[in-house]
Design an enzyme around this catalytic site. Structure first.
Site, PDB file in Angstrom:
ATOM      1  N   LYS A  19       0.832  -1.211   0.000  1.00  0.00           N
ATOM      2  CA  LYS A  19       0.000   0.000   0.000  1.00  0.00           C
ATOM      3  C   LYS A  19       0.871   1.267   0.000  1.00  0.00           C
ATOM      4  O   LYS A  19       0.633   2.187  -0.765  1.00  0.00           O
ATOM      5  CB  LYS A  19      -0.929   0.020   1.223  1.00  0.00           C
ATOM      6  CG  LYS A  19      -1.936  -1.115   1.250  1.00  0.00           C
ATOM      7  CD  LYS A  19      -2.859  -1.022   2.454  1.00  0.00           C
ATOM      8  CE  LYS A  19      -2.167  -1.140   3.802  1.00  0.00           C
ATOM      9  NZ  LYS A  19      -1.595  -2.474   4.098  1.00  0.00           N
ATOM     10  N   ARG A  93     -10.216  -0.064   8.407  1.00  0.00           N
ATOM     11  CA  ARG A  93      -9.795  -1.454   8.566  1.00  0.00           C
ATOM     12  C   ARG A  93     -10.868  -2.305   9.220  1.00  0.00           C
ATOM     13  O   ARG A  93     -10.671  -3.504   9.404  1.00  0.00           O
ATOM     14  CB  ARG A  93      -8.554  -1.496   9.449  1.00  0.00           C
ATOM     15  CG  ARG A  93      -7.235  -1.617   8.710  1.00  0.00           C
ATOM     16  CD  ARG A  93      -6.153  -1.545   9.776  1.00  0.00           C
ATOM     17  NE  ARG A  93      -4.893  -2.091   9.401  1.00  0.00           N
ATOM     18  CZ  ARG A  93      -3.895  -1.387   8.866  1.00  0.00           C
ATOM     19  NH1 ARG A  93      -4.071  -0.127   8.539  1.00  0.00           N
ATOM     20  NH2 ARG A  93      -2.737  -1.957   8.631  1.00  0.00           N
ATOM     21  N   ARG A 127      11.702  -5.456   5.535  1.00  0.00           N
ATOM     22  CA  ARG A 127      11.277  -4.046   5.457  1.00  0.00           C
ATOM     23  C   ARG A 127      12.065  -3.185   6.441  1.00  0.00           C
ATOM     24  O   ARG A 127      12.217  -3.525   7.607  1.00  0.00           O
ATOM     25  CB  ARG A 127       9.778  -3.944   5.753  1.00  0.00           C
ATOM     26  CG  ARG A 127       9.307  -2.501   5.905  1.00  0.00           C
ATOM     27  CD  ARG A 127       7.836  -2.331   5.621  1.00  0.00           C
ATOM     28  NE  ARG A 127       6.960  -2.866   6.645  1.00  0.00           N
ATOM     29  CZ  ARG A 127       5.620  -2.805   6.590  1.00  0.00           C
ATOM     30  NH1 ARG A 127       5.030  -2.239   5.546  1.00  0.00           N
ATOM     31  NH2 ARG A 127       4.888  -3.319   7.545  1.00  0.00           N
ATOM     32  N   ARG A 160      10.470  -2.187  11.880  1.00  0.00           N
ATOM     33  CA  ARG A 160       9.311  -1.991  12.737  1.00  0.00           C
ATOM     34  C   ARG A 160       9.182  -3.133  13.733  1.00  0.00           C
ATOM     35  O   ARG A 160       9.321  -4.293  13.377  1.00  0.00           O
ATOM     36  CB  ARG A 160       8.030  -1.863  11.888  1.00  0.00           C
ATOM     37  CG  ARG A 160       7.891  -0.490  11.287  1.00  0.00           C
ATOM     38  CD  ARG A 160       6.797  -0.404  10.254  1.00  0.00           C
ATOM     39  NE  ARG A 160       5.549  -1.069  10.632  1.00  0.00           N
ATOM     40  CZ  ARG A 160       4.451  -1.004   9.908  1.00  0.00           C
ATOM     41  NH1 ARG A 160       4.427  -0.306   8.785  1.00  0.00           N
ATOM     42  NH2 ARG A 160       3.364  -1.643  10.290  1.00  0.00           N
ATOM     43  N   ARG A 171      -1.191 -10.095  12.730  1.00  0.00           N
ATOM     44  CA  ARG A 171      -1.798  -9.015  11.944  1.00  0.00           C
ATOM     45  C   ARG A 171      -2.568  -9.581  10.751  1.00  0.00           C
ATOM     46  O   ARG A 171      -3.623  -9.080  10.392  1.00  0.00           O
ATOM     47  CB  ARG A 171      -0.723  -8.032  11.481  1.00  0.00           C
ATOM     48  CG  ARG A 171      -0.218  -7.161  12.624  1.00  0.00           C
ATOM     49  CD  ARG A 171       1.138  -6.575  12.332  1.00  0.00           C
ATOM     50  NE  ARG A 171       1.112  -5.626  11.239  1.00  0.00           N
ATOM     51  CZ  ARG A 171       2.170  -5.310  10.500  1.00  0.00           C
ATOM     52  NH1 ARG A 171       3.328  -5.894  10.722  1.00  0.00           N
ATOM     53  NH2 ARG A 171       2.068  -4.415   9.550  1.00  0.00           N
TER      54      ARG A 171
HETATM   55  N1  LIG Z   1      10.208  -8.354  -2.721  1.00  0.00           N
HETATM   56  C1  LIG Z   1       9.302  -7.371  -2.900  1.00  0.00           C
HETATM   57  N2  LIG Z   1       9.117  -6.479  -1.935  1.00  0.00           N
HETATM   58  C2  LIG Z   1       8.185  -5.505  -2.148  1.00  0.00           C
HETATM   59  C3  LIG Z   1       7.407  -5.425  -3.328  1.00  0.00           C
HETATM   60  N3  LIG Z   1       6.577  -4.352  -3.220  1.00  0.00           N
HETATM   61  C4  LIG Z   1       6.821  -3.786  -2.015  1.00  0.00           C
HETATM   62  N4  LIG Z   1       7.801  -4.463  -1.368  1.00  0.00           N
HETATM   63  C5  LIG Z   1       8.383  -4.251  -0.044  1.00  0.00           C
HETATM   64  O1  LIG Z   1       7.516  -4.933   0.870  1.00  0.00           O
HETATM   65  C6  LIG Z   1       7.410  -4.208   2.100  1.00  0.00           C
HETATM   66  C7  LIG Z   1       5.938  -3.871   2.352  1.00  0.00           C
HETATM   67  O2  LIG Z   1       5.510  -2.879   1.422  1.00  0.00           O
HETATM   68  P1  LIG Z   1       4.704  -1.585   1.946  1.00  0.00           P
HETATM   69  O3  LIG Z   1       4.514  -0.684   0.758  1.00  0.00           O
HETATM   70  O4  LIG Z   1       5.366  -1.027   3.150  1.00  0.00           O
HETATM   71  O5  LIG Z   1       3.310  -2.317   2.314  1.00  0.00           O
HETATM   72  P2  LIG Z   1       2.081  -1.843   3.224  1.00  0.00           P
HETATM   73  O6  LIG Z   1       2.339  -2.419   4.572  1.00  0.00           O
HETATM   74  O7  LIG Z   1       0.886  -2.465   2.561  1.00  0.00           O
HETATM   75  O8  LIG Z   1       2.046  -0.339   3.208  1.00  0.00           O
HETATM   76  C8  LIG Z   1       8.333  -2.987   1.948  1.00  0.00           C
HETATM   77  O9  LIG Z   1       9.588  -3.304   2.508  1.00  0.00           O
HETATM   78  C9  LIG Z   1       8.425  -2.784   0.432  1.00  0.00           C
HETATM   79  O10 LIG Z   1       9.629  -2.149   0.058  1.00  0.00           O
HETATM   80  C10 LIG Z   1       7.639  -6.416  -4.351  1.00  0.00           C
HETATM   81  O11 LIG Z   1       7.016  -6.433  -5.430  1.00  0.00           O
HETATM   82  N5  LIG Z   1       8.580  -7.363  -4.070  1.00  0.00           N
HETATM   83  N1  LIG Z   2      -7.444   1.913  10.572  1.00  0.00           N
HETATM   84  C1  LIG Z   2      -6.796   1.391  11.623  1.00  0.00           C
HETATM   85  N2  LIG Z   2      -7.496   0.836  12.651  1.00  0.00           N
HETATM   86  C2  LIG Z   2      -6.889   0.308  13.714  1.00  0.00           C
HETATM   87  N3  LIG Z   2      -5.551   0.243  13.846  1.00  0.00           N
HETATM   88  C3  LIG Z   2      -4.798   0.774  12.856  1.00  0.00           C
HETATM   89  C4  LIG Z   2      -5.376   1.383  11.699  1.00  0.00           C
HETATM   90  N4  LIG Z   2      -4.377   1.821  10.888  1.00  0.00           N
HETATM   91  C5  LIG Z   2      -3.229   1.483  11.498  1.00  0.00           C
HETATM   92  N5  LIG Z   2      -3.462   0.853  12.684  1.00  0.00           N
HETATM   93  C6  LIG Z   2      -2.466   0.320  13.632  1.00  0.00           C
HETATM   94  O1  LIG Z   2      -1.157   0.611  13.145  1.00  0.00           O
HETATM   95  C7  LIG Z   2      -0.459  -0.601  12.798  1.00  0.00           C
HETATM   96  C8  LIG Z   2       0.404  -0.360  11.567  1.00  0.00           C
HETATM   97  O2  LIG Z   2      -0.422   0.028  10.498  1.00  0.00           O
HETATM   98  P1  LIG Z   2       0.149   0.198   9.041  1.00  0.00           P
HETATM   99  O3  LIG Z   2       1.379   1.023   9.049  1.00  0.00           O
HETATM  100  O4  LIG Z   2      -0.968   0.629   8.167  1.00  0.00           O
HETATM  101  O5  LIG Z   2       0.568  -1.292   8.707  1.00  0.00           O
HETATM  102  P2  LIG Z   2       0.785  -1.954   7.309  1.00  0.00           P
HETATM  103  O6  LIG Z   2       1.138  -0.829   6.349  1.00  0.00           O
HETATM  104  O7  LIG Z   2       1.914  -2.891   7.501  1.00  0.00           O
HETATM  105  O8  LIG Z   2      -0.522  -2.578   6.971  1.00  0.00           O
HETATM  106  C9  LIG Z   2      -1.538  -1.637  12.640  1.00  0.00           C
HETATM  107  O9  LIG Z   2      -1.063  -2.960  12.841  1.00  0.00           O
HETATM  108  C10 LIG Z   2      -2.535  -1.204  13.727  1.00  0.00           C
HETATM  109  O10 LIG Z   2      -2.101  -1.572  15.019  1.00  0.00           O
END
Ligand SMILES: Nc1nc2c(ncn2[C@@H]2O[C@H](COP(=O)(O)OP(=O)(O)O)[C@@H](O)[C@H]2O)c(=O)[nH]1
Ligand SMILES: Nc1ncnc2c1ncn2[C@@H]1O[C@H](COP(=O)(O)OP(=O)(O)O)[C@@H](O)[C@H]1O
Length: 221
Positions: A19, A93, A127, A160, A171
């Site tokens: 995301k 969420r 990450r 993190r 999660r």
């Molecule tokens: N190996 C790999 N890592 C990725 C890819 N896309 C994103 N990432 C990495 O996966 C991790 C999670 O992505 P992030 O954008 O933080 O996901 P979010 O938690 O949904 O916001 C980060 O360390 C990114 O750099 C991909 O296509 N391949």
């Molecule tokens: N909309 C939400 N409702 C409840 N908790 C949240 C929400 N957004 C974020 N959090 C809290 O912050 C943490 C990290 O969120 P986020 O950075 O969005 O994680 P990721 O990008 O890995 O999905 C979550 O695991 C939760 O504890």
């Protein structure tokens, strides 16, 4: 009315689905403000605000922060950027969060990143983030120029606390139980757009094409 023409989007997907990475590309290509509930919470934790102190224990344990706390925080921020197009990342969420958001704003599109859980588990252990900016790296996918150092500021990167394997599992379970119903909620409203895959670079062109069809008049950089 001007507000009717504004584009309000949500990006959803399990933790680690990309995301933040996709949102980064979206804001580089389209005139949208990005608001991440996770970044917002981490800033509050870092600044030891009242909300930050409450939120920390939930976040560290891989649990969701209570609906009323996060809803108040996010809606307050959204009202500050009321005049612009925005992309909301990490909120809602839960169904009660989605209902509260609906009462305040009309959501045009929900971008759902559908990435298999095993892919996610592999990614999150690699990450690294720059807490002050929210910039995200991955030792395999997009490594920083210098290991463990932010490219732009030279400041140290951190892993993190909630990216530990056992917390990631918790999660992902929470996502299934509480967030999947939100996808159904938006599906029923006819605004859900799902993008499936295991690589962001393959998913991205489809998201780009979709947004171009929705935001034809936005100036591209
Ligand atoms: N190996 C790999 N890592 C990725 C890819 N896309 C994103 N990432 C990495 O996966 C991790 C999670 O992505 P992030 O954008 O933080 O996901 P979010 O938690 O949904 O916001 C980060 O360390 C990114 O750099 C991909 O296509 N391949
Ligand atoms: N909309 C939400 N409702 C409840 N908790 C949240 C929400 N957004 C974020 N959090 C809290 O912050 C943490 C990290 O969120 P986020 O950075 O969005 O994680 P990721 O990008 O890995 O999905 C979550 O695991 C939760 O504890």
């Amino acid at each position: 009315m001007v507000t009717r023409m504004l584009f309000r989007a949500v990006i959803m997907g399990p933790p680690g689905s990309g995301k933040g990475t996709v949102s980064d590309r979206i804001v580089k290509n389209f005139a949208l403000k990005h608001l991440s509930s996770g970044d917002l919470l981490r800033t509050n934790v870092q600044n030891k605000t009242e909300i930050g102190v409450v939120a920390k224990s939930y976040i560290d344990q891989g649990q969701l922060v209570p609906d009323d706390v996060i809803t108040r925080l996010v809606l307050q921020e959204l009202h500050k950027i009321n005049e612009t197009n925005w992309l909301l990342d990490g909120f809602p969420r839960t169904v009660p969060q989605a209902v509260a958001l609906d009462k305040a704003f009309h959501i045009n599109s929900v971008i759902d990143l559908n990435v298999p859980f095993q892919t996610i588990k592999d990614r999150l252990t690699a990450r690294w983030i720059h807490p002050a900016s929210g910039r995200v790296y991955n030792t395999e996918f997009n490594p920083p120029k210098v290991p463990e150092v932010d490219d732009l500021t030279g400041e140290p990167l951190v892993q993190r606390e909630d990216d530990k394997p056992e917390t990631v599992t918790r999660r992902l379970k929470g996502y299934e139980a509480l967030t999947r119903p939100v996808l159904e909620y938006y599906q029923n409203k006819g605004v859900l757009e799902t993008f499936s895959g295991t690589e962001t670079n393959k998913i991205w062109p489809h998201v780009y094409a979709f947004l171009q069809s929705k935001l034809p008049d936005v100036s591209h950089k």
